[in-house]
Design a protein around this motif. Structure first.
Motif, PDB file in Angstrom:
ATOM      1  N   PRO A 154      -4.889   0.552  -0.384  1.00 24.60           N
ATOM      2  CA  PRO A 154      -5.530   1.422   0.608  1.00 24.60           C
ATOM      3  C   PRO A 154      -4.777   1.464   1.931  1.00 24.60           C
ATOM      4  O   PRO A 154      -4.752   2.504   2.606  1.00 24.60           O
ATOM      5  N   ALA A 155      -4.156   0.332   2.310  1.00 23.18           N
ATOM      6  CA  ALA A 155      -3.382   0.309   3.558  1.00 23.18           C
ATOM      7  C   ALA A 155      -2.160   1.211   3.447  1.00 23.18           C
ATOM      8  O   ALA A 155      -1.808   1.935   4.397  1.00 23.18           O
ATOM      9  N   ILE A 156      -1.501   1.187   2.281  1.00 24.17           N
ATOM     10  CA  ILE A 156      -0.348   2.067   2.059  1.00 24.17           C
ATOM     11  C   ILE A 156      -0.780   3.526   2.131  1.00 24.17           C
ATOM     12  O   ILE A 156      -0.114   4.359   2.766  1.00 24.17           O
ATOM     13  N   SER A 157      -1.899   3.840   1.498  1.00 20.66           N
ATOM     14  CA  SER A 157      -2.407   5.218   1.519  1.00 20.66           C
ATOM     15  C   SER A 157      -2.801   5.641   2.922  1.00 20.66           C
ATOM     16  O   SER A 157      -2.570   6.789   3.319  1.00 20.66           O
ATOM     17  N   ALA A 158      -3.387   4.730   3.688  1.00 21.85           N
ATOM     18  CA  ALA A 158      -3.782   5.047   5.065  1.00 21.85           C
ATOM     19  C   ALA A 158      -2.561   5.407   5.894  1.00 21.85           C
ATOM     20  O   ALA A 158      -2.580   6.366   6.679  1.00 21.85           O
ATOM     21  N   ALA A 159      -1.476   4.636   5.725  1.00 16.05           N
ATOM     22  CA  ALA A 159      -0.243   4.929   6.453  1.00 16.05           C
ATOM     23  C   ALA A 159       0.322   6.281   6.019  1.00 16.05           C
ATOM     24  O   ALA A 159       0.767   7.084   6.850  1.00 16.05           O
ATOM     25  N   GLY A 160       0.302   6.533   4.716  1.00 16.28           N
ATOM     26  CA  GLY A 160       0.804   7.817   4.219  1.00 16.28           C
ATOM     27  C   GLY A 160      -0.012   8.983   4.722  1.00 16.28           C
ATOM     28  O   GLY A 160       0.550  10.024   5.107  1.00 16.28           O
ATOM     29  N   ASN A 161      -1.323   8.833   4.733  1.00 13.48           N
ATOM     30  CA  ASN A 161      -2.194   9.911   5.219  1.00 13.48           C
ATOM     31  C   ASN A 161      -1.957  10.210   6.698  1.00 13.48           C
ATOM     32  O   ASN A 161      -2.180  11.336   7.154  1.00 13.48           O
ATOM     33  N   ALA A 162      -1.517   9.190   7.444  1.00  6.74           N
ATOM     34  CA  ALA A 162      -1.255   9.369   8.876  1.00  6.74           C
ATOM     35  C   ALA A 162       0.177   9.812   9.151  1.00  6.74           C
ATOM     36  O   ALA A 162       0.582   9.919  10.310  1.00  6.74           O
ATOM     37  N   GLY A 163       0.950  10.056   8.082  1.00  3.94           N
ATOM     38  CA  GLY A 163       2.323  10.504   8.259  1.00  3.94           C
ATOM     39  C   GLY A 163       3.324   9.393   8.488  1.00  3.94           C
ATOM     40  O   GLY A 163       4.497   9.664   8.786  1.00  3.94           O
ATOM     41  N   ARG A 164       2.896   8.143   8.347  1.00  2.00           N
ATOM     42  CA  ARG A 164       3.794   7.012   8.559  1.00  2.00           C
ATOM     43  C   ARG A 164       4.362   6.528   7.232  1.00  2.00           C
ATOM     44  O   ARG A 164       3.999   5.482   6.701  1.00  2.00           O
ATOM     45  N   TRP A 165       5.275   7.317   6.684  1.00  4.04           N
ATOM     46  CA  TRP A 165       5.900   6.972   5.414  1.00  4.04           C
ATOM     47  C   TRP A 165       6.709   5.690   5.511  1.00  4.04           C
ATOM     48  O   TRP A 165       6.815   4.926   4.540  1.00  4.04           O
ATOM     49  N   ASP A 166       7.279   5.434   6.705  1.00  2.37           N
ATOM     50  CA  ASP A 166       8.063   4.217   6.901  1.00  2.37           C
ATOM     51  C   ASP A 166       7.186   2.974   6.811  1.00  2.37           C
ATOM     52  O   ASP A 166       7.585   1.955   6.221  1.00  2.37           O
ATOM     53  N   VAL A 167       5.987   3.065   7.392  1.00  4.65           N
ATOM     54  CA  VAL A 167       5.045   1.944   7.313  1.00  4.65           C
ATOM     55  C   VAL A 167       4.590   1.742   5.867  1.00  4.65           C
ATOM     56  O   VAL A 167       4.427   0.610   5.403  1.00  4.65           O
ATOM     57  N   ALA A 168       4.386   2.847   5.162  1.00  2.85           N
ATOM     58  CA  ALA A 168       3.971   2.764   3.760  1.00  2.85           C
ATOM     59  C   ALA A 168       4.996   1.989   2.936  1.00  2.85           C
ATOM     60  O   ALA A 168       4.637   1.124   2.127  1.00  2.85           O
ATOM     61  N   ILE A 169       6.273   2.272   3.158  1.00  2.00           N
ATOM     62  CA  ILE A 169       7.333   1.567   2.419  1.00  2.00           C
ATOM     63  C   ILE A 169       7.381   0.091   2.838  1.00  2.00           C
ATOM     64  O   ILE A 169       7.558  -0.803   1.999  1.00  2.00           O
ATOM     65  N   ASP A 170       7.241  -0.160   4.131  1.00  3.87           N
ATOM     66  CA  ASP A 170       7.240  -1.553   4.608  1.00  3.87           C
ATOM     67  C   ASP A 170       6.114  -2.351   3.958  1.00  3.87           C
ATOM     68  O   ASP A 170       6.297  -3.512   3.578  1.00  3.87           O
ATOM     69  N   LEU A 171       4.947  -1.731   3.842  1.00  2.41           N
ATOM     70  CA  LEU A 171       3.819  -2.409   3.216  1.00  2.41           C
ATOM     71  C   LEU A 171       4.095  -2.676   1.739  1.00  2.41           C
ATOM     72  O   LEU A 171       3.761  -3.746   1.219  1.00  2.41           O
ATOM     73  N   LEU A 172       4.698  -1.707   1.074  1.00  4.55           N
ATOM     74  CA  LEU A 172       5.037  -1.891  -0.340  1.00  4.55           C
ATOM     75  C   LEU A 172       6.004  -3.058  -0.507  1.00  4.55           C
ATOM     76  O   LEU A 172       5.852  -3.889  -1.415  1.00  4.55           O
ATOM     77  N   ASN A 173       6.997  -3.144   0.378  1.00  2.00           N
ATOM     78  CA  ASN A 173       7.955  -4.247   0.319  1.00  2.00           C
ATOM     79  C   ASN A 173       7.285  -5.580   0.637  1.00  2.00           C
ATOM     80  O   ASN A 173       7.642  -6.622   0.067  1.00  2.00           O
ATOM     81  N   SER A 174       6.318  -5.547   1.545  1.00  2.00           N
ATOM     82  CA  SER A 174       5.611  -6.777   1.921  1.00  2.00           C
ATOM     83  C   SER A 174       4.833  -7.348   0.744  1.00  2.00           C
ATOM     84  O   SER A 174       4.641  -8.566   0.653  1.00  2.00           O
ATOM     85  N   MET A 175       4.373  -6.482  -0.147  1.00  2.00           N
ATOM     86  CA  MET A 175       3.643  -6.958  -1.321  1.00  2.00           C
ATOM     87  C   MET A 175       4.511  -7.894  -2.147  1.00  2.00           C
ATOM     88  O   MET A 175       4.044  -8.935  -2.636  1.00  2.00           O
ATOM     89  N   ALA A 176       5.777  -7.537  -2.302  1.00  2.00           N
ATOM     90  CA  ALA A 176       6.690  -8.386  -3.063  1.00  2.00           C
ATOM     91  C   ALA A 176       6.926  -9.712  -2.348  1.00  2.00           C
ATOM     92  O   ALA A 176       7.017 -10.767  -2.981  1.00  2.00           O
TER      93      ALA A 176
END
Length: 268
Positions: free
Chosen positions: A141-163
């Motif tokens: 949901p945090a990744i989607s929230a960033a994407g919905n707000a236009g913050r694609w960079d934050v979305a990728i950072d969150l995805l990387n943080s999962m790993a």
């Protein structure tokens, strides 16, 4: 019995609340399970005002249960009331209820509906400081929230943080990031995510291919869309699938001509 009936009517919240009210009329004691069933009915139908009223009734009856709070938090989230959801999470701690992963996830999901990526990040940090291990339901949901707000960079950072914190990245996790990049026309980032999925052995689905094809088409990258189609054709043939192939609605004419020369039919 009334609690069971209230739970059975969870998809018809007005009927569920009517049965719950009848318990008082017939002087049937309303316990935690009854309140929780009624609040859950409100949650499933996005009726957050009724859910909060029931929660306050519980307080007056000196009752309190974390499942009831979680249902109320989810009800606020579905109604777009992310701030109320976050306030309920703090209230849970104030009344001595345990803040488990389910309650944190409910609050983060509420931020997704309002595209509130910064509060979602704050909640993830709150989980970390309290040593509560998150899961995909915490991060997606945090990744989607960033994407919905236009913050694609934050979305990728969150995805990387999962790993980094050893949380499995699912197809849904990658799709949320890819969709964020698709909306911002970040085709290079999409290529990187697709490659990462391949290396990680994460399954691609229709949402993956659709979002990727759309960003390649809008960015006039027919060669990348052809490579994507090759991968999908290979995967379909290996699975014995002969379904209709879907190309982004704004695919360039060059792409369609190339597909036609390759004898690919059934495009939509």
């Amino acid at each position: 019995t009334h609690a069971a009936l209230t739970g059975a009517c969870s998809d018809q919240w007005q009927l569920a609340l009517g049965l719950f009210s009848e318990m008082a009329t017939w002087r049937i004691r309303r316990e935690e399970v009854s309140f929780t069933a009624a609040i859950t009915a409100c949650q499933r139908n996005s009726q957050w005002p009724s859910a909060l009223l029931l929660l306050r009734d519980m307080e007056q009856a000196s009752l309190g249960h974390q499942f009831s709070y979680c249902a109320a938090i989810s009800a606020c989230g579905r109604g777009g009331e992310w701030q109320r959801a976050a306030a309920l999470l703090e209230e849970m701690a104030g009344v001595g209820l345990q803040l488990d992963r389910i309650s944190w996830n409910a609050a983060i999901a509420a931020c997704q509906s309002g595209s509130q990526w910064e509060p979602a990040l704050a909640l993830l940090e709150g989980m970390r400081t309290r040593r509560i291990v998150g899961d995909t339901a915490s991060w997606n949901p945090a990744i989607s929230a960033a994407g919905n707000a236009g913050r694609w960079d934050v979305a990728i950072d969150l995805l990387n943080s999962m790993a980094e914190v050893k949380v499995d990245r699912s197809t849904t996790s990658y799709n949320a990031a890819i969709t964020a990049c698709e909306r911002a026309l970040q085709w290079e980032a999409v290529l990187g995510l697709l490659a990462d999925m391949e290396l990680a052995g994460v399954r691609r689905d229709f949402i993956t291919y659709s979002a990727a094809a759309t960003v390649f088409a809008k960015s006039e990258r027919p060669e990348d869309e052809l490579l994507l189609l090759d991968a999908r054709l290979d995967r379909s043939s290996s699975n014995g699938s002969r379904g209709r192939l879907r190309v982004a609605p704004k695919a360039p004419r060059l792409l369609l001509e190339q597909l036609g020369r390759r004898g690919v039919s059934g495009l939509s």
